[in-house]
Enzyme design. Structure first.
Site, PDB file in Angstrom:
ATOM      1  N   LYS A 167       7.782  61.038  36.741  1.00 44.53           N
ATOM      2  CA  LYS A 167       9.059  61.633  36.339  1.00 44.53           C
ATOM      3  C   LYS A 167      10.272  60.870  36.910  1.00 44.53           C
ATOM      4  CE  LYS A 167       6.860  65.722  34.753  1.00 44.53           C
ATOM      5  NZ  LYS A 167       5.706  66.429  35.267  1.00 44.53           N
TER       6      LYS A 167
ATOM      7  N   TYR B  77      -0.772  71.772  37.987  1.00 40.41           N
ATOM      8  CA  TYR B  77      -1.059  70.753  36.978  1.00 40.41           C
ATOM      9  C   TYR B  77      -0.940  69.387  37.628  1.00 40.41           C
ATOM     10  CZ  TYR B  77      -0.701  68.040  32.618  1.00 40.41           C
ATOM     11  OH  TYR B  77      -0.905  67.141  31.602  1.00 40.41           O
TER      12      TYR B  77
ATOM     13  N   ASP C 111       0.935  66.208  45.283  1.00 38.01           N
ATOM     14  CA  ASP C 111       1.349  65.744  43.966  1.00 38.01           C
ATOM     15  C   ASP C 111       2.848  65.986  43.862  1.00 38.01           C
ATOM     16  OD1 ASP C 111       2.042  65.394  41.356  1.00 38.01           O
ATOM     17  OD2 ASP C 111       0.400  66.574  40.511  1.00 38.01           O
TER      18      ASP C 111
HETATM   19  C1  PLP Z   1       4.221  66.105  34.896  1.00 38.41           C
HETATM   20  C2  PLP Z   1       3.262  66.252  35.993  1.00 38.41           C
HETATM   21  C3  PLP Z   1       2.099  65.465  36.064  1.00 38.41           C
HETATM   22  C4  PLP Z   1       1.663  64.559  34.954  1.00 38.41           C
HETATM   23  O1  PLP Z   1       2.529  63.504  34.754  1.00 38.41           O
HETATM   24  P1  PLP Z   1       2.500  62.738  33.336  1.00 38.41           P
HETATM   25  O2  PLP Z   1       3.472  61.618  33.529  1.00 38.41           O
HETATM   26  O3  PLP Z   1       2.890  63.741  32.319  1.00 38.41           O
HETATM   27  O4  PLP Z   1       1.109  62.256  33.131  1.00 38.41           O
HETATM   28  C5  PLP Z   1       1.317  65.572  37.192  1.00 38.41           C
HETATM   29  N1  PLP Z   1       1.645  66.400  38.198  1.00 38.41           N
HETATM   30  C6  PLP Z   1       2.739  67.168  38.159  1.00 38.41           C
HETATM   31  C7  PLP Z   1       3.067  68.045  39.323  1.00 38.41           C
HETATM   32  C8  PLP Z   1       3.573  67.149  37.053  1.00 38.41           C
HETATM   33  O5  PLP Z   1       4.646  67.950  37.002  1.00 38.41           O
END
Ligand code: PLP
Length: 428
Positions: free
Chosen positions: A267, A144, A239
């Site tokens: 985060k 994701y 990511d």
């Molecule tokens: C949470 C998450 C996102 C998205 O971040 P948001 O602040 O919710 O838009 C993207 N990549 C990873 C790996 C994530 O865990």
């Protein structure tokens, strides 16, 4: 435990907010029932609207790595607020947090701040496309990267839970530029390079996947991706929205000793306020507006409250030489305890863990990609989730989520949790 007031609040919310929530995973669809409304939190605990106290293993999906209402962050935000909440001009604070982030993370020279992980990943891919003058990207099933169009192709987490891996609204035109590979399958990635020579701008990957439950990369997999990218003139994007400032000071790049070309954050970096960021070496970052041609902007980007929270969070992590070791030890203790209880109760399971990311899959075989993660027994997971909740332990309401361990957890909390697992798993 009673959830009368939460149920009532959810009913009211559902009248005016789609599905009653502002982000789908909060809605408990994967486990049934209605979500719990939280009134306040402190340290490792949540206090809900019915007066229940819960040990929190979600921690706002990662940011509260040092616990809820962490005082240095709270105080920094209060003090900043008094000075004005947004100017739309540069502030010194932005340079301070940028310097600190660049000093903590290997292999980056410059960082740009945005408002979410979604924005960070979306912008990173645009930058990679602009820099390489290519259009296609490779992503992995079950990873994701936020909800921007290019990524809603076999996305993990909420998107799997809701059975909409290809969301309506994402055009065929966009989808055709996202090539899918299987996590941990290097042959698969090689085949995509062979089929699309000189067309792939970037590979984007969660260096430890956390959105199909926790799925670690196989030994050498990230290094092999690095080599393939270098050979093909493709940029490697890690990511690190989940892994950044969690697995190590320098995130997965440091932990595995593999360099990415662009890294994204979210985060933890915001300390609980809405912050994302992306970072790279000078030659790549200088391709970004206003220096370069790739456009990216934000009215509230680098917002002083968000930067104050993020700065205090990064300082606290940077100044605590033992923090990542302590998190690792706590999570390893939890893992060992849970294994003992599940073994004792003859439960079929697989636990994956990297540092303070851990998840329990009710699957017999190794979980190393989306397919093996999906083999987990969701009925058992539901019993596990509601059983733990009844005991006062709050894990993510989906089998496709990792647990986020916070340093605010004491060994007493961990023992309490392990005993709750014992009790709950006797009734599977
Ligand atoms: C949470 C998450 C996102 C998205 O971040 P948001 O602040 O919710 O838009 C993207 N990549 C990873 C790996 C994530 O865990």
């Amino acid at each position: 435990m009673q959830y009368k007031r939460s149920s009532q609040l959810f009913h009211e919310a559902s009248q005016v907010i789609p599905g009653g929530v502002n982000s789908p995973v909060r809605a408990f669809k994967a486990v049934g029932g209605t979500p719990i409304f939280i009134q306040k939190a402190k340290g490792a605990y949540l206090y809900d609207e019915d007066g229940n106290k819960l040990i929190d293993y979600i921690n706002s999906w990662g940011p509260m790595i040092l616990g809820h209402a962490f005082e240095p962050v709270v105080n920094a935000v209060i003090e900043r607020t008094k000075l004005g909440t947004s100017f739309g001009t540069p502030t010194e604070l932005e340079t301070e947090i940028a310097k600190l982030a660049v000093s903590m993370v290997p292999n980056i020279d410059k960082i740009r701040f945005v408002n979410s992980g979604t924005e960070a990943c979306m912008s990173a891919v645009r930058l990679a496309r602009g820099f390489t003058k290519r259009e296609k990207i490779i992503k992995f099933s079950g990873c994701y990267h936020g909800h921007s169009d290019s990524f809603l192709i076999a996305a993990g987490s909420g998107a799997i839970t809701f059975g909409t891996p290809n969301s309506p609204g994402v055009t065929q035109g966009t989808a055709k530029d996202t090539l899918l590979a299987q996590y941990n399958n290097i042959e698969n990635v090689k085949a995509l390079f062979d089929a699309n020579p000189n067309e792939i701008a970037s590979i984007i990957i969660e260096p430890v996947a956390g959105n199909m439950g926790c799925v670690p990369p196989k030994k050498e997999f990230l290094q092999q991706l690095r080599e393939l990218c270098t050979k093909n003139g493709t940029l490697l994007i890690f990511d690190e929205v989940m892994t950044g400032f969690r697995l190590a000071k320098g995130g997965a790049q440091e932990l595995f000793g593999v360099n990415a070309d662009i890294v994204t954050f979210g985060k933890v970096i915001g300390g609980g306020l809405p912050v994302g960021a992306f970072a790279a070496r000078n030659e790549i970052m200088d391709y970004l507006a206003p220096n370069g041609p790739v456009y990216q902007a934000g009215t509230l980007s680098g917002n002083p409250l968000a930067m104050a929270a993020g700065l205090e969070m990064l300082k606290s992590l940077n100044n605590d030489a033992e923090i990542f070791k302590r998190l690792e030890e706590k999570t390893a203790y939890l893992e060992k305890g849970i294994r003992e209880k599940l073994d004792k109760n003859n439960v079929v399971y697989t636990i994956n863990r990297v540092g303070s990311m851990i998840s329990v899959h009710f699957a017999k075989n190794a979980v190393e990609d989306l397919q093996s993660a999906a083999a987990g027994d969701n009925e058992t997971f539901k019993k596990f989730f509601y059983g733990l909740l009844q005991e006062g332990v709050y894990i993510a309401p989906s089998a496709y989520e990792t647990w986020f361990i916070t340093d605010a957890l004491t060994y007493e909390d961990l023992d309490f949790t392990i005993n709750a697992v014992d009790k709950v798993s006797q009734n599977f």
